[in-house]
Motif scaffolding. Structure first.
Motif, PDB file in Angstrom:
ATOM      1  N   GLN A  87      55.834 -23.346  13.032  1.00 21.90           N
ATOM      2  CA  GLN A  87      56.639 -24.565  13.161  1.00 21.90           C
ATOM      3  C   GLN A  87      58.036 -24.353  12.581  1.00 21.90           C
ATOM      4  OE1 GLN A  87      54.982 -27.973  11.171  1.00 21.90           O
ATOM      5  NE2 GLN A  87      56.527 -29.357  11.976  1.00 21.90           N
ATOM      6  N   ALA A  88      58.123 -23.721  11.421  1.00 20.27           N
ATOM      7  CA  ALA A  88      59.426 -23.478  10.794  1.00 20.27           C
ATOM      8  C   ALA A  88      60.268 -22.522  11.651  1.00 20.27           C
ATOM      9  CB  ALA A  88      59.233 -22.920   9.393  1.00 20.27           C
ATOM     10  N   ALA A 144      61.602 -24.320  14.683  1.00 14.82           N
ATOM     11  CA  ALA A 144      62.715 -25.211  14.338  1.00 14.82           C
ATOM     12  C   ALA A 144      64.016 -24.421  14.193  1.00 14.82           C
ATOM     13  CB  ALA A 144      62.405 -25.971  13.052  1.00 14.82           C
ATOM     14  N   THR A 173      65.169 -23.445  17.679  1.00 12.42           N
ATOM     15  CA  THR A 173      65.678 -24.614  18.390  1.00 12.42           C
ATOM     16  C   THR A 173      67.101 -24.928  17.952  1.00 12.42           C
ATOM     17  OG1 THR A 173      63.449 -25.507  18.587  1.00 12.42           O
ATOM     18  CG2 THR A 173      65.258 -27.052  18.896  1.00 12.42           C
ATOM     19  N   ASN A 174      67.354 -24.881  16.650  1.00 13.91           N
ATOM     20  CA  ASN A 174      68.712 -25.123  16.141  1.00 13.91           C
ATOM     21  C   ASN A 174      69.683 -24.050  16.612  1.00 13.91           C
ATOM     22  OD1 ASN A 174      68.190 -27.530  14.813  1.00 13.91           O
ATOM     23  ND2 ASN A 174      67.532 -26.492  12.950  1.00 13.91           N
ATOM     24  N   ARG A 204      70.471 -24.753  20.231  1.00 12.20           N
ATOM     25  CA  ARG A 204      71.362 -25.918  20.351  1.00 12.20           C
ATOM     26  C   ARG A 204      72.802 -25.522  20.006  1.00 12.20           C
ATOM     27  NH1 ARG A 204      69.046 -29.289  16.821  1.00 12.20           N
ATOM     28  NH2 ARG A 204      67.588 -30.006  18.376  1.00 12.20           N
TER      29      ARG A 204
END
Length: 137
Positions: free
Chosen positions: A110-111, A114, A117-118, A121
């Motif tokens: 999960q980390a 994330a 994903t950042n 983006r």
């Protein structure tokens, strides 16, 4: 076009994390199955993203899923599933899945997701800026 290679790398890493999450889920689902051994994914191969100018590249061997294998439930994967070498305990019935270990691994997935994903983006924002487009994400 280094930016596109970065996006390709991010996408490949996200696919690897998705596959890793599936393996963790299978481990958890089989935590009470006698004789089941915890599995994990091998390291992803990002060699295809490298610019190899010599033209010589060695790729990891892969197993192709046949229709008979698919009928038995096998699914194609770009990364091999291997027995987990880092198990903390084995139960008397031979099962070595530790729910605590799997939960820690799931938190790491999960980390990592994330972070990717950042990064994705921010890369998209940079491309929009380079193209002269502004606005929300």
């Amino acid at each position: 076009m280094g930016g596109l290679r970065l996006v390709d790398g991010i996408a490949a890493a996200m696919r690897h994390l998705s596959e890793r999450q599936k393996v963790i889920a299978e481990n958890v689902a089989n935590s009470d199955t006698p004789g089941f051994e915890a599995r994990t994914l091998g390291e992803p191969d990002f060699g295809a993203l490298l610019d190899i100018r010599s033209g010589v590249a060695v790729q990891r061997p892969t197993v192709r899923v046949t229709s008979a294998m698919a009928a038995l439930g096998a699914t194609p994967s770009s990364t091999p599933t291997i027995l987990d070498p880092d198990v903390s305990e084995t139960k008397p019935d031979g099962n070595n899945v530790s729910l605590e270990d799997q939960l820690l691994r799931l938190g790491q997935v999960q980390a990592d997701f994330a972070v990717l994903t950042n990064l994705y983006r921010k890369q998209m924002q940079l491309m929009k800026t380079a193209l002269g487009r502004t606005g929300g994400s």
